[in-house]
Write a protein that holds these residues in place. Structure first.
Motif, PDB file in Angstrom:
ATOM      1  N   VAL B  50       9.169  10.168  -8.603  1.00 40.46           N
ATOM      2  CA  VAL B  50       9.090  10.842  -9.901  1.00 40.46           C
ATOM      3  C   VAL B  50      10.268  11.804 -10.058  1.00 40.46           C
ATOM      4  N   PRO B  70       9.707   5.146  -9.507  1.00 38.50           N
ATOM      5  CA  PRO B  70       8.337   5.082  -8.994  1.00 38.50           C
ATOM      6  C   PRO B  70       7.809   3.661  -8.833  1.00 38.50           C
ATOM      7  N   TYR B  71       8.111   2.774  -9.795  1.00 40.48           N
ATOM      8  CA  TYR B  71       7.527   1.440  -9.671  1.00 40.48           C
ATOM      9  C   TYR B  71       8.145   0.658  -8.523  1.00 40.48           C
ATOM     10  N   THR B  74       6.340   1.817  -5.349  1.00 38.25           N
ATOM     11  CA  THR B  74       5.059   1.135  -5.181  1.00 38.25           C
ATOM     12  C   THR B  74       5.273  -0.223  -4.526  1.00 38.25           C
ATOM     13  N   LYS B  75       6.369  -0.885  -4.915  1.00 36.82           N
ATOM     14  CA  LYS B  75       6.651  -2.187  -4.327  1.00 36.82           C
ATOM     15  C   LYS B  75       6.942  -2.082  -2.825  1.00 36.82           C
ATOM     16  N   ARG B  80      -0.107   6.468  -4.658  1.00 39.27           N
ATOM     17  CA  ARG B  80      -0.554   7.863  -4.705  1.00 39.27           C
ATOM     18  C   ARG B  80      -1.681   8.081  -5.700  1.00 39.27           C
ATOM     19  N   VAL B  99      -4.580  -3.158 -13.041  1.00 43.29           N
ATOM     20  CA  VAL B  99      -3.184  -2.794 -13.312  1.00 43.29           C
ATOM     21  C   VAL B  99      -2.359  -2.747 -12.030  1.00 43.29           C
ATOM     22  N   SER B 100      -2.987  -2.271 -10.954  1.00 42.18           N
ATOM     23  CA  SER B 100      -2.241  -2.125  -9.708  1.00 42.18           C
ATOM     24  C   SER B 100      -1.806  -3.443  -9.101  1.00 42.18           C
ATOM     25  N   ASN B 102      -0.325  -5.685 -10.805  1.00 35.07           N
ATOM     26  CA  ASN B 102       0.769  -6.184 -11.640  1.00 35.07           C
ATOM     27  C   ASN B 102       2.040  -6.553 -10.913  1.00 35.07           C
ATOM     28  N   TYR B 103       2.482  -5.668 -10.024  1.00 36.62           N
ATOM     29  CA  TYR B 103       3.814  -5.893  -9.455  1.00 36.62           C
ATOM     30  C   TYR B 103       3.840  -7.095  -8.530  1.00 36.62           C
ATOM     31  N   ALA B 163      -5.226   3.227  -6.447  1.00 35.25           N
ATOM     32  CA  ALA B 163      -4.076   3.315  -5.547  1.00 35.25           C
ATOM     33  C   ALA B 163      -4.199   2.273  -4.431  1.00 35.25           C
TER      34      ALA B 163
END
Lengths: 291, 252, 321
Positions: B50, B70-71, B74-75, B80, B99-100, B102-103, B163
């Motif tokens: 962030v 940030p995205y 996550t990958k 968090r 949603v989590s 998605n990636y 998360a």
């Protein structure tokens, strides 16, 4: 010498935009709202001046005062009726409402007075001055002079008075300000009142120089003044002045040397460029969001 | 696993965090504590992309990740939760979890528009995995509820579920026990330990509740005014005079 | 395909077919005269505009004030291609839609990183810039407008495209891409932390919305036969925004209803022409203050009523679509 003539015109136009930009910047500074309806308040001021000058036959100063008062009142009413209820709503709702107010005022005025342009009486029958080969109308000097005076007055109010301090405190942190005993509602109303009064005067000044007024006269100047506020740095009072002059000069020179057709598009393009390169504007500060 | 070196960040002239170092190993629970405003969430924000640190490096599994968006973090399998709950309020509990995923989804917009078999199969898998995860936390019965309608404690749980759905190997929890009573806190402690074991992940948590921190952390780092003033086991930290001073002020 | 033909889908398909058949029948039999046929066709085009704008405004949460700009690009490009290159109608409007798409990508790329207010203003600015530029291009008639566009948008054509638009947008929303867009609307920072590239999905929504706006523009051009830059000004963009807000930001069925009602209303209340420009903005203000969720909020029209009336066709499959 043509250049100097355009320069003078640009400065005059710029001072009008500066007056309008001040209203935008003050309102945005305190409640983070782009007051779309600001251009219409300028229009209301012009009409108030019109009726005061042609129906009531008042001379210049009283007309200006009437316009100021009516505009200030309009600004306060709009804030109380349309914006205050939405103070805790998502931004999108506020923006939509502001657009609604703007369109409503334009069209309501048109219904009331018709769409034919109304001729504004010449209250400053003072002709023009000649310096060399440049002809400067007294009206133009007046426009510039009154604007400059008002900006100085505004700076004084904001930085040297108690209410000004309240305004600045509320812009920084509304909650903290109210905890310190500042009546935030009244401060906001005052901010709107002052911004609107300036717009109203600008309306009369313009009406005197470009002597006809219509209900839609506020739309374009409103948008351009907003661009000026952003250019100078939204939330910054000196920024509004700088931005206003800059846009005034830009528009005048575009019309004179590039093309009348595209001068509006150029102003909008400037907005986009500023937002992409330096969104905080020339004199503004970058605000970071707390996560 | 996670190696933070000389991390610093400056906000408009103020050095919010300076020269922060930390290492987190596999299946470790590490606590990050300190008085309010010490910079703990700022550290989190730098770890999760962030904020971009002005100095220092963050290495995760050998890779430098400071400054990544940030995205992308996550990958890299870091997820968090937030101090102030940031759920997708108007979405259902189930959608919040979905949603989590998605990636990691491998179908394109084309698949979505034309509802290809690939789309259907992947969607079914996502629903299945999401519901399974919710079941583990006893939230599956409320899967069609709007997230905003959940009671506070369950909202915090949902944040954790969301998360976890991102299948992280490092989980960052920002004040997970905020607003919980002692009983709930004990349950949370068990839950965190259980998460570590079941999902084989390391956990870094910010907390003010000392019982929780002392109870489950393998090691603790203490921040004050943006600087690390101590690091060690709970026993060591409990008796560290600098830590006591930071929290309680100097001895009179 | 097992789950495809469940009761809900069958009901919807039947509903759509019946609506079409009834309207088509009435039009052919001249029970609905050409004046009303025109309004119906026009409202179908407006539905496309409303649902596409809803995708970016209602579902992704990005206020866009330049939708009419993309419509105009689609209109002008398709009109040019139809008239000058003599291509078939469907090809022209597709090309128009794609060009609108490309412009959206170009405009969106630098501007979607701006925060909400500023993005909205830039869309307004771009809408105006597009209008001013078109006004100065003489090949397309400039301010006088573009005449002689072949009239090809029939009721059937408009209906088919409306259905396609709704299906596509609905499918986008009920997918991972759609969920990503919703998460961006709900809480962008949290979405990014869960692996969502907010910028990518804002672009996706913006470009898709522009595609359908361009499509609608092409349909409009071949319905009216004549277009001018002022047909696509800021006021029009606000009209479409009104459809979305009125119907509910986040409700496709709301957009359908609102677009239909708000297209018919000014026609039926012809005498109120001037009042419309006062009432619509007033309605926007009142909506925002008293009922910001509009007609249906973010819910869709429930088919439970219909399900209970119709006999059970496929009783084995009860899963939600």
């Amino acid at each position: 010498m043509e250049f100097l003539q355009q320069l003078i015109n640009g400065l005059a136009l710029g001072s009008v935009y500066a007056l309008l930009a001040l209203g935008y910047t003050m309102v945005y500074g305190i409640i983070q709202l782009i007051n779309f309806a600001h251009g219409e308040i300028y229009m209301i001021g012009a009409f108030a001046g019109f009726y005061s000058a042609s129906t009531l036959k008042l001379p210049l100063i009283p007309t200006l005062l009437v316009a100021m008062a009516v505009s200030a009142l309009a600004g306060i009413i709009i804030e109380k009726v349309a914006y205050k209820p939405l103070r805790n709503s998502p931004r999108i709702a506020l923006l939509i409402t502001a657009i609604g107010v703007s369109l409503f005022l334009q069209n309501a005025m048109r219904l009331l007075v018709g769409s034919n342009p109304k001729p504004f009486p010449d209250l400053i029958n003072a002709g023009s001055i000649n310096i060399g080969s440049i002809q400067i109308e007294v009206k133009t000097i007046l426009m510039f002079g009154v604007s400059a005076l008002l900006v100085i007055l505004l700076q004084f109010i904001v930085y040297k008075t108690k209410v000004g301090k309240a305004m600045r405190a509320s812009s920084q942190d509304m909650e903290a300000a109210s905890l310190m005993g500042i009546n935030v509602d009244n401060t906001i109303s005052l901010t709107f009142a002052i911004g609107s009064a300036l717009a109203g005067i600008a309306g009369v000044l313009v009406a005197i120089s470009y002597p006809s007024i219509t209900p839609y006269m506020g739309a374009m100047p409103g948008l351009k003044a907003f661009v000026a506020a952003v250019l100078g740095g939204i939330g910054s009072i000196p920024g509004a002045l700088v931005g206003g002059i800059a846009i005034g000069l830009l528009e005048t020179f575009s019309k004179a040397y590039i093309s009348t057709n595209f001068s509006d598009a150029i102003v909008f393009a400037i907005l986009i460029i500023i937002l992409l390169i330096k969104p905080a504007g020339l004199l503004g500060k970058k605000i970071s969001v707390k996560v | 696993m996670l190696d933070v070196q000389n991390l610093s960040i400056v906000f408009g002239g103020l050095k919010a965090v300076s020269d922060f170092n930390l290492t987190i190993n596999e299946k470790e629970i590490v606590g990050l504590i300190g008085p309010n405003g010490a910079g703990k969430t700022t550290v989190f924000n730098m770890l999760t992309g962030v904020y971009t640190p002005t100095e220092g490096t963050i290495s995760y599994l050998g890779e430098k990740i400071q400054g990544l968006k940030p995205y992308n973090i996550t990958k890299k399998k870091i997820a968090r939760t937030f101090q102030n709950i940031r759920l997708f309020s108007n979405l259902t509990v189930l959608d919040n979890v979905k949603v989590s995923f998605n990636y990691r989804i491998n179908y394109s917009l084309f698949d979505s528009i034309f509802r290809t078999p690939k789309f259907r199969k992947t969607e079914a898998e996502i629903i299945e995995k999401s519901v399974e995860l919710l079941k583990v936390f006893s939230l599956d019965t409320k899967k069609y509820e709007l997230a905003s309608n959940l009671p506070y404690g369950e909202q915090r749980k949902l944040e954790i579920v969301r998360a976890l759905a991102a299948e992280p190997s490092l989980l960052l929890l920002d004040e997970p026990a905020a607003g919980m009573n002692p009983q709930e806190t004990v349950e949370l402690m068990e839950l965190i330990n259980w998460i570590k074991d079941k999902f084989h992940i390391s956990i870094l948590l910010i907390e003010h509740d000392m019982k929780l921190v002392m109870g489950i952390c393998d090691k603790i780092a203490v921040l004050d005014y943006g600087k690390k003033i101590a690091e060690g086991t709970p026993e060591e930290i409990k008796n560290n005079p600098k830590v006591i001073e930071a929290y309680l002020g100097e001895e009179a | 395909m097992k789950n495809f033909f469940n009761k809900k889908t069958i009901t919807i398909i039947l509903g759509v077919l019946i609506t079409y058949a009834v309207l088509f029948g009435l039009i052919s039999a001249n029970v609905i005269n050409s004046y009303y046929k025109g309004i119906i066709t026009f409202s179908l085009i407006n539905i496309i505009l409303a649902v596409s704008l809803n995708l970016i405004v209602g579902f992704t949460g990005q206020l866009c004030l330049g939708h009419a700009g993309f419509m105009s690009i689609g209109a002008y490009v398709s009109a040019l291609i139809s008239q000058k290159a003599g291509m078939p109608f469907v090809v022209s409007i597709f090309i128009g839609a794609i060009v609108a798409c490309i412009f959206a990508a170009l405009i969106g790329y630098p501007t979607l990183k701006l925060t909400g207010d500023y993005f909205a203003i830039t869309t307004l600015a771009f809408g105006e810039i597009i209008r001013i530029i078109i006004m100065n291009i003489n090949v397309v008639g400039g301010a006088r407008g573009f005449t002689g566009i072949p009239i090809k948008t029939t009721f059937t054509v408009a209906f088919v495209f409306m259905v396609i638009s709704i299906i596509v947008i609905k499918n986008v929303i009920n997918s991972s891409q759609g969920r990503a867009m919703l998460s961006v609307r709900e809480n962008e920072i949290a979405a990014e932390s869960m692996g969502i590239n907010a910028f990518k999905y804002k672009m996706m929504a913006f470009v898709i919305a522009a595609f359908f706006a361009g499509l609608a523009g092409g349909l409009y051009a071949h319905y009216a036969g004549y277009i001018k830059p002022d047909s696509f000004d800021f006021n029009k963009s606000i009209d479409y925004l009104t459809f979305v807000v009125f119907g509910g930001m986040g409700s496709l069925s709301g957009s359908v209803i609102a677009a239909t009602v708000l297209t018919f209303l000014p026609e039926l209340l012809r005498g109120m022409g001037d009042f419309r420009m006062v009432i619509y903005p007033l309605a926007l203000i009142l909506l925002m203050i008293f009922r910001p969720e509009g007609l249906l909020g973010d819910k869709e029209v429930s088919l439970n009523i219909i399900k209970n009336i119709l006999p059970d066709k496929k009783s084995k499959d009860r899963k939600e679509a």
